[in-house]
Write a protein that holds these residues in place. Structure first.
Motif, PDB file in Angstrom:
ATOM      1  N   VAL A 186      67.354 -42.816   4.052  1.00 16.31           N
ATOM      2  CA  VAL A 186      68.795 -42.613   3.948  1.00 16.31           C
ATOM      3  C   VAL A 186      69.545 -43.471   4.969  1.00 16.31           C
ATOM      4  O   VAL A 186      70.576 -44.069   4.671  1.00 16.31           O
ATOM      5  N   ALA A 187      68.996 -43.538   6.190  1.00 17.67           N
ATOM      6  CA  ALA A 187      69.660 -44.292   7.257  1.00 17.67           C
ATOM      7  C   ALA A 187      69.616 -45.797   7.020  1.00 17.67           C
ATOM      8  O   ALA A 187      70.474 -46.530   7.525  1.00 17.67           O
ATOM      9  N   ALA A 188      68.630 -46.260   6.253  1.00 20.62           N
ATOM     10  CA  ALA A 188      68.439 -47.694   6.078  1.00 20.62           C
ATOM     11  C   ALA A 188      69.659 -48.364   5.465  1.00 20.62           C
ATOM     12  O   ALA A 188      69.972 -49.510   5.802  1.00 20.62           O
ATOM     13  N   ASP A 189      70.348 -47.683   4.566  1.00 24.54           N
ATOM     14  CA  ASP A 189      71.539 -48.285   3.970  1.00 24.54           C
ATOM     15  C   ASP A 189      72.811 -47.530   4.326  1.00 24.54           C
ATOM     16  O   ASP A 189      73.895 -47.850   3.832  1.00 24.54           O
ATOM     17  N   GLY A 190      72.696 -46.504   5.189  1.00 21.96           N
ATOM     18  CA  GLY A 190      73.870 -45.795   5.668  1.00 21.96           C
ATOM     19  C   GLY A 190      74.583 -44.971   4.619  1.00 21.96           C
ATOM     20  O   GLY A 190      75.741 -44.584   4.819  1.00 21.96           O
ATOM     21  N   LYS A 191      73.924 -44.687   3.508  1.00 23.06           N
ATOM     22  CA  LYS A 191      74.539 -43.930   2.414  1.00 23.06           C
ATOM     23  C   LYS A 191      74.021 -42.499   2.446  1.00 23.06           C
ATOM     24  O   LYS A 191      72.842 -42.255   2.202  1.00 23.06           O
ATOM     25  N   GLN A 192      74.888 -41.543   2.731  1.00 24.61           N
ATOM     26  CA  GLN A 192      74.460 -40.161   2.872  1.00 24.61           C
ATOM     27  C   GLN A 192      74.035 -39.573   1.526  1.00 24.61           C
ATOM     28  O   GLN A 192      74.368 -40.104   0.461  1.00 24.61           O
ATOM     29  N   VAL A 193      73.323 -38.462   1.582  1.00 23.45           N
ATOM     30  CA  VAL A 193      73.014 -37.689   0.388  1.00 23.45           C
ATOM     31  C   VAL A 193      74.264 -36.891   0.012  1.00 23.45           C
ATOM     32  O   VAL A 193      74.805 -36.152   0.833  1.00 23.45           O
ATOM     33  N   ASP A 194      74.724 -37.068  -1.203  1.00 19.64           N
ATOM     34  CA  ASP A 194      75.909 -36.337  -1.656  1.00 19.64           C
ATOM     35  C   ASP A 194      75.574 -34.897  -2.027  1.00 19.64           C
ATOM     36  O   ASP A 194      76.298 -33.975  -1.662  1.00 19.64           O
ATOM     37  N   VAL A 195      74.478 -34.732  -2.761  1.00 19.04           N
ATOM     38  CA  VAL A 195      74.072 -33.410  -3.235  1.00 19.04           C
ATOM     39  C   VAL A 195      72.577 -33.250  -3.027  1.00 19.04           C
ATOM     40  O   VAL A 195      71.794 -34.108  -3.451  1.00 19.04           O
ATOM     41  N   ALA A 196      72.191 -32.163  -2.384  1.00 19.26           N
ATOM     42  CA  ALA A 196      70.780 -31.854  -2.164  1.00 19.26           C
ATOM     43  C   ALA A 196      70.461 -30.492  -2.770  1.00 19.26           C
ATOM     44  O   ALA A 196      71.239 -29.548  -2.662  1.00 19.26           O
ATOM     45  N   PHE A 197      69.301 -30.399  -3.403  1.00 21.05           N
ATOM     46  CA  PHE A 197      68.779 -29.150  -3.937  1.00 21.05           C
ATOM     47  C   PHE A 197      67.534 -28.806  -3.125  1.00 21.05           C
ATOM     48  O   PHE A 197      66.533 -29.537  -3.174  1.00 21.05           O
ATOM     49  N   VAL A 198      67.594 -27.697  -2.373  1.00 22.85           N
ATOM     50  CA  VAL A 198      66.577 -27.402  -1.366  1.00 22.85           C
ATOM     51  C   VAL A 198      66.119 -25.948  -1.501  1.00 22.85           C
ATOM     52  O   VAL A 198      66.948 -25.049  -1.662  1.00 22.85           O
ATOM     53  N   PRO A 199      64.804 -25.674  -1.408  1.00 24.56           N
ATOM     54  CA  PRO A 199      64.319 -24.296  -1.530  1.00 24.56           C
ATOM     55  C   PRO A 199      64.866 -23.382  -0.439  1.00 24.56           C
ATOM     56  O   PRO A 199      65.027 -23.783   0.725  1.00 24.56           O
ATOM     57  N   LEU A 200      65.125 -22.136  -0.853  1.00 24.29           N
ATOM     58  CA  LEU A 200      65.521 -21.076   0.076  1.00 24.29           C
ATOM     59  C   LEU A 200      64.885 -19.800  -0.471  1.00 24.29           C
ATOM     60  O   LEU A 200      65.479 -19.088  -1.272  1.00 24.29           O
ATOM     61  N   ASP A 201      63.675 -19.539  -0.034  1.00 24.15           N
ATOM     62  CA  ASP A 201      62.805 -18.546  -0.663  1.00 24.15           C
ATOM     63  C   ASP A 201      62.586 -17.357   0.262  1.00 24.15           C
ATOM     64  O   ASP A 201      61.930 -17.474   1.303  1.00 24.15           O
ATOM     65  N   SER A 202      63.134 -16.196  -0.100  1.00 30.05           N
ATOM     66  CA  SER A 202      63.030 -15.015   0.766  1.00 30.05           C
ATOM     67  C   SER A 202      61.612 -14.468   0.843  1.00 30.05           C
ATOM     68  O   SER A 202      61.320 -13.643   1.709  1.00 30.05           O
ATOM     69  N   ARG A 203      60.718 -14.917  -0.019  1.00 30.60           N
ATOM     70  CA  ARG A 203      59.322 -14.467   0.063  1.00 30.60           C
ATOM     71  C   ARG A 203      58.668 -14.912   1.366  1.00 30.60           C
ATOM     72  O   ARG A 203      57.617 -14.378   1.750  1.00 30.60           O
ATOM     73  N   LEU A 204      59.287 -15.877   2.041  1.00 35.67           N
ATOM     74  CA  LEU A 204      58.750 -16.341   3.321  1.00 35.67           C
ATOM     75  C   LEU A 204      59.103 -15.408   4.473  1.00 35.67           C
ATOM     76  O   LEU A 204      58.762 -15.697   5.628  1.00 35.67           O
ATOM     77  N   GLY A 205      59.775 -14.318   4.176  1.00 35.58           N
ATOM     78  CA  GLY A 205      60.093 -13.335   5.208  1.00 35.58           C
ATOM     79  C   GLY A 205      61.035 -13.886   6.256  1.00 35.58           C
ATOM     80  O   GLY A 205      62.023 -14.557   5.951  1.00 35.58           O
ATOM     81  N   ALA A 206      60.719 -13.628   7.514  1.00 36.80           N
ATOM     82  CA  ALA A 206      61.601 -14.028   8.611  1.00 36.80           C
ATOM     83  C   ALA A 206      61.724 -15.544   8.745  1.00 36.80           C
ATOM     84  O   ALA A 206      62.629 -16.031   9.425  1.00 36.80           O
ATOM     85  N   SER A 207      60.858 -16.291   8.071  1.00 37.29           N
ATOM     86  CA  SER A 207      60.877 -17.759   8.169  1.00 37.29           C
ATOM     87  C   SER A 207      61.610 -18.418   7.010  1.00 37.29           C
ATOM     88  O   SER A 207      61.540 -19.642   6.847  1.00 37.29           O
ATOM     89  N   PHE A 208      62.317 -17.631   6.198  1.00 39.75           N
ATOM     90  CA  PHE A 208      62.949 -18.156   4.980  1.00 39.75           C
ATOM     91  C   PHE A 208      63.891 -19.322   5.255  1.00 39.75           C
ATOM     92  O   PHE A 208      64.081 -20.196   4.408  1.00 39.75           O
ATOM     93  N   TRP A 209      64.512 -19.370   6.414  1.00 41.26           N
ATOM     94  CA  TRP A 209      65.570 -20.329   6.732  1.00 41.26           C
ATOM     95  C   TRP A 209      65.052 -21.673   7.236  1.00 41.26           C
ATOM     96  O   TRP A 209      65.799 -22.667   7.278  1.00 41.26           O
ATOM     97  N   MET A 210      63.790 -21.733   7.620  1.00 36.09           N
ATOM     98  CA  MET A 210      63.291 -22.879   8.381  1.00 36.09           C
ATOM     99  C   MET A 210      63.349 -24.201   7.608  1.00 36.09           C
ATOM    100  O   MET A 210      63.715 -25.245   8.151  1.00 36.09           O
ATOM    101  N   GLY A 211      62.968 -24.168   6.329  1.00 33.06           N
ATOM    102  CA  GLY A 211      62.939 -25.404   5.554  1.00 33.06           C
ATOM    103  C   GLY A 211      64.317 -25.999   5.347  1.00 33.06           C
ATOM    104  O   GLY A 211      64.524 -27.202   5.551  1.00 33.06           O
ATOM    105  N   MET A 212      65.286 -25.166   4.954  1.00 33.83           N
ATOM    106  CA  MET A 212      66.630 -25.678   4.731  1.00 33.83           C
ATOM    107  C   MET A 212      67.270 -26.146   6.027  1.00 33.83           C
ATOM    108  O   MET A 212      67.931 -27.192   6.065  1.00 33.83           O
ATOM    109  N   ASP A 213      67.079 -25.400   7.088  1.00 27.57           N
ATOM    110  CA  ASP A 213      67.671 -25.798   8.363  1.00 27.57           C
ATOM    111  C   ASP A 213      67.117 -27.143   8.824  1.00 27.57           C
ATOM    112  O   ASP A 213      67.875 -28.022   9.257  1.00 27.57           O
ATOM    113  N   ALA A 214      65.808 -27.328   8.713  1.00 24.58           N
ATOM    114  CA  ALA A 214      65.212 -28.598   9.125  1.00 24.58           C
ATOM    115  C   ALA A 214      65.728 -29.746   8.264  1.00 24.58           C
ATOM    116  O   ALA A 214      66.013 -30.840   8.763  1.00 24.58           O
ATOM    117  N   TYR A 215      65.874 -29.493   6.963  1.00 29.37           N
ATOM    118  CA  TYR A 215      66.403 -30.543   6.093  1.00 29.37           C
ATOM    119  C   TYR A 215      67.822 -30.924   6.508  1.00 29.37           C
ATOM    120  O   TYR A 215      68.144 -32.115   6.658  1.00 29.37           O
TER     121      TYR A 215
END
Length: 264
Positions: A186-215
């Protein structure tokens, strides 16, 4: 409103519809994109407008052979399918319209426009880059005209409480590695992601937020749509209220209601 169940947010030129689970339909001026359909109402192709259909991997909640029925409604169609989907699942008559893609590839695909939309520019060209999943298949970074979209598939920090520390640490390492590769792209051409579709799965319990936050912290997006909810749309509200999400909470869109639409 579709069937009395769709909410609309108007802000521009791209329309996004949550079909179900991780399945989304994106309508752009140049072409339409369908990601990871497995159930729900299939979109009706726009005559004369190219349609690109993506399958991130072979899991039943990301792939249905019903997507091949769309080719009966339009000739201007291309399938971009992870190479972990068995070849025999793809109808022989459509293999010439199918790009099977593995991790770490960059491919360009062109489709011709027909009808009124073809008067100024007859061909639509799409660039897709693929990234290794932490589960099966690939994630997609897609460029089409002025728009850049990201669909994670099952690329996520799958931090399962029942797994041991070593397994979870390896998941996090692999996920962060993929995000760094994506961020560099993404940084190589300076063009941001306009729309992202990212998992947010409550089956992960207390760690449900980690993947989206890191992304969002590593790559980011102007708008992010939570997916892979497994019937728990309340996890979106929980994510918005997480302290870590404060810098981007207003960019998290949707309620998880199947069929809801957004214009961006």
């Amino acid at each position: 409103m579709i069937g009395g169940r769709t909410q609309l947010w108007y802000t521009g030129e791209m329309k996004i519809r949550l079909i179900a689970h991780s399945g989304f339909y994106a309508e752009l001026p140049e072409a339409d994109l369908l990601f990871d359909y497995y159930y729900g109402e299939l979109p009706v192709p726009d005559p004369g407008k190219p349609l690109f259909v993506f399958v991130s991997h072979r899991h039943a909640d990301h792939f249905s052979e019903k997507i091949f029925d769309l080719a009966e409604q339009t000739e201007q169609i291309a399938y971009i399918i992870s190479d972990d989907v068995p070849l025999q699942k793809i109808p022989e008559k459509l293999r010439g319209k199918t790009l099977r893609i593995g991790a770490g590839e960059t491919r360009e695909i062109g489709l011709e426009k027909t009808g009124k939309s073809a008067q100024t520019d007859r061909q639509v060209r799409l660039t897709v880059r693929s990234f290794a999943s932490t589960d099966e298949g690939v994630a997609f970074l897609v460029d089409l005209g002025a728009w850049r979209l990201y669909h994670a598939g099952d690329l996520n920090n799958w931090h399962w409480e029942e797994e041991g520390p070593a397994w979870n640490a390896d998941q996090e390492r692999r996920y962060n590695k993929a995000l760094k590769q994506l961020a560099a792209c993404v940084a190589a051409d300076g063009k941001q992601v306009d729309v992202a579709f990212v998992p947010l799965d409550s089956r992960l319990g207390a760690s449900f937020w980690m993947g989206m936050d890191a992304y969002m912290r590593t790559v980011g997006a102007a708008h992010v749509f939570p997916m892979h909810l497994f019937g728990d749309p309340g996890v979106i509200r929980r994510m918005r209220h997480m302290p870590c999400a404060a810098p981007y909470a207003d960019r998290i869109l949707g309620t998880g209601v199947e069929g809801e639409e957004f214009e961006l």
